[in-house]
Design a protein around this motif. Structure first.
Motif, short mmCIF file in Angstrom:
data_model
loop_
_atom_site.label_atom_id
_atom_site.label_comp_id
_atom_site.label_asym_id
_atom_site.label_seq_id
_atom_site.Cartn_x
_atom_site.Cartn_y
_atom_site.Cartn_z
N LEU A 106 0.83 -1.20 0.00
CA LEU A 106 0.00 0.00 0.00
C LEU A 106 0.87 1.25 0.00
N LEU A 107 1.90 1.26 0.84
CA LEU A 107 2.79 2.41 0.91
C LEU A 107 3.46 2.66 -0.44
N ARG A 108 3.99 1.60 -1.04
CA ARG A 108 4.71 1.77 -2.31
C ARG A 108 3.77 2.17 -3.43
N ALA A 291 -4.38 3.52 -6.42
CA ALA A 291 -3.78 2.39 -7.14
C ALA A 291 -4.04 1.09 -6.39
N PRO A 292 -4.21 -0.02 -7.10
CA PRO A 292 -4.38 -1.31 -6.43
C PRO A 292 -3.10 -1.72 -5.74
N PRO A 293 -3.19 -2.36 -4.58
CA PRO A 293 -1.99 -2.77 -3.86
C PRO A 293 -1.07 -3.68 -4.66
N VAL A 294 -1.62 -4.47 -5.62
CA VAL A 294 -0.75 -5.34 -6.40
C VAL A 294 0.25 -4.52 -7.20
N MET A 295 -0.10 -3.28 -7.55
CA MET A 295 0.86 -2.41 -8.23
C MET A 295 2.00 -2.06 -7.29
N GLY A 296 1.68 -1.82 -6.02
CA GLY A 296 2.73 -1.56 -5.04
C GLY A 296 3.65 -2.75 -4.89
N ALA A 297 3.09 -3.96 -4.86
CA ALA A 297 3.92 -5.16 -4.79
C ALA A 297 4.81 -5.27 -6.01
N LEU A 315 4.93 0.92 -15.49
CA LEU A 315 4.01 0.14 -14.66
C LEU A 315 2.87 1.01 -14.15
N ARG A 316 3.19 2.19 -13.64
CA ARG A 316 2.15 3.09 -13.16
C ARG A 316 1.18 3.46 -14.26
N ALA A 317 1.69 3.68 -15.46
CA ALA A 317 0.82 4.03 -16.58
C ALA A 317 -0.14 2.88 -16.90
N ARG A 318 0.35 1.66 -16.75
CA ARG A 318 -0.51 0.50 -17.01
C ARG A 318 -1.69 0.47 -16.06
N PHE A 319 -1.48 0.95 -14.83
CA PHE A 319 -2.57 0.98 -13.85
C PHE A 319 -3.22 2.37 -13.78
N HIS A 320 -2.90 3.22 -14.75
CA HIS A 320 -3.49 4.56 -14.86
C HIS A 320 -3.25 5.41 -13.62
N VAL A 321 -2.02 5.31 -13.11
CA VAL A 321 -1.61 6.11 -11.96
C VAL A 321 -0.49 7.03 -12.41
N PRO A 322 -0.57 8.34 -12.13
CA PRO A 322 0.49 9.26 -12.54
C PRO A 322 1.83 8.85 -11.96
N ALA A 323 2.89 8.99 -12.77
CA ALA A 323 4.24 8.65 -12.31
C ALA A 323 4.72 9.67 -11.30
#
Length: 323
Positions: A106-108, A291-297, A315-323
């Protein structure tokens, strides 16, 4: 190209993602709940294997990746993390394996970098802090026996407790009684309690009462508001104490909030949190994790592979999260 298998194992589901060293997502899958403390370590890793095969196909055989980055519920203590790691290694799922509590993911996922604080308030409640130098502050998070209070199920218990007492006269009147009856479609609140007692209603379904509580609190109900206020206080104190342990209260630090109770962005809860952090940790920057926690993992897995910033941005772009 080397790969990392990212795992987010939670109380309701297990998400996996196979990610290339360049940040590309090669496959994703989902499995059942990850509950080593109730079903045992071996069965929990079986669930992980089933989730991987849902992503790669039923004929997939290990090793599934060069590195496994598993951040899961039930890994609350170092000895639990090591037991899970040993089991994954014994199955040959990856050549290298890192196991940590899901709060690290979650933190990452929510913070701009590896450092910061994460507080999760989902079915349960937990927090972790990581300093810029890599020092860690965390809690056992084993429930009331280790000082925890709240989370979705905890709030559900409190909601039912107050509703029962309002109904039978032992406690003050509260609209929670009617709200509980309406939610479960019963004639009395006592029927809900008896259904839980006899196993007709799963205890975990008390988690459903958290949003019910928030709705009643929004009407100004004093009992409901007191529970929301206490939950906000717990979230603040978890973060503040973790920051204090790492001597970070006096510097700007991101605080990532996750779990269904917090990501719902309830207006009253949001107001109470902002007020609490402004008073006790004025340098904290609150971030509600989108972002989903799996992205943090996966990000932690890329860190372990030594991937560059371009891979993390991809990776962030794949989950639609700004870098």
């Amino acid at each position: 190209m080397r790969t990392t298998l990212a795992v987010d194992g939670g109380n309701s589901k297990t998400d996996v993602a196979l990610v290339g060293e360049d940040g590309s997502v090669l496959a994703t899958g989902r499995g059942a709940a990850f509950r080593p403390q109730t079903v045992g370590v071996a069965r929990a890793i079986d669930v992980l294997g089933e989730a991987v095969r849902s992503a790669l196909g039923p004929g997939a055989v290990p090793p599934y990746a060069d590195h496994v980055a598993a951040y899961v519920a039930g890994a609350d203590l170092p000895v639990e993390e090591e037991a899970l790691r040993a089991e994954i290694l014994s199955r040959g799922y990856g050549r290298q394996v890192t196991v940590g509590n899901d709060t690290f993911a979650l933190l990452r996922a929510g913070a701009s970098g590896p450092a910061g604080v994460a507080v999760v308030c989902g079915a349960g409640v937990n927090a972790v802090a990581v300093s810029p130098s890599g020092r860690v502050a965390r809690y056992p998070a084993l429930g009331r026996i280790t000082g925890d209070w709240g989370g979705g199920i905890g709030l559900g218990e409190e909601t039912l407790w107050h509703a029962v007492r309002a109904e039978d006269g032992r406690g003050p009147a509260t609209a929670l009684a009617a709200a509980v009856r309406e939610h479960f479609g019963t004639r009395t609140v006592e029927e809900v309690s008896l259904a839980v007692h006899f196993g007709e209603l799963a205890y975990t379904r008390l988690n459903e009462l958290a949003p019910v509580l928030m709705g009643v609190a929004a009407t100004g109900d004093a009992v409901a508001r007191s529970l929301v206020s206490r939950m906000a206080e717990e979230v603040v104190v978890l973060a503040v104490v973790a920051l204090r342990r790492l001597d970070l209260l006096g510097v700007p630090m991101e605080v990532v909030l996750g779990g269904g109770v917090l990501t719902a962005r309830d207006p009253l809860m949001t107001e109470l949190l902002e007020r609490g952090f402004a008073e006790h940790a004025p340098h904290a920057e609150l971030i509600v994790a989108d972002a989903p926690p799996v992205m943090g993992a996966a990000l932690l897995g890329l860190d372990a592979l030594g991937a560059g910033e371009g891979a993390r941005a991809r990776l962030r772009a794949r989950f639609h999260v700004p870098a």
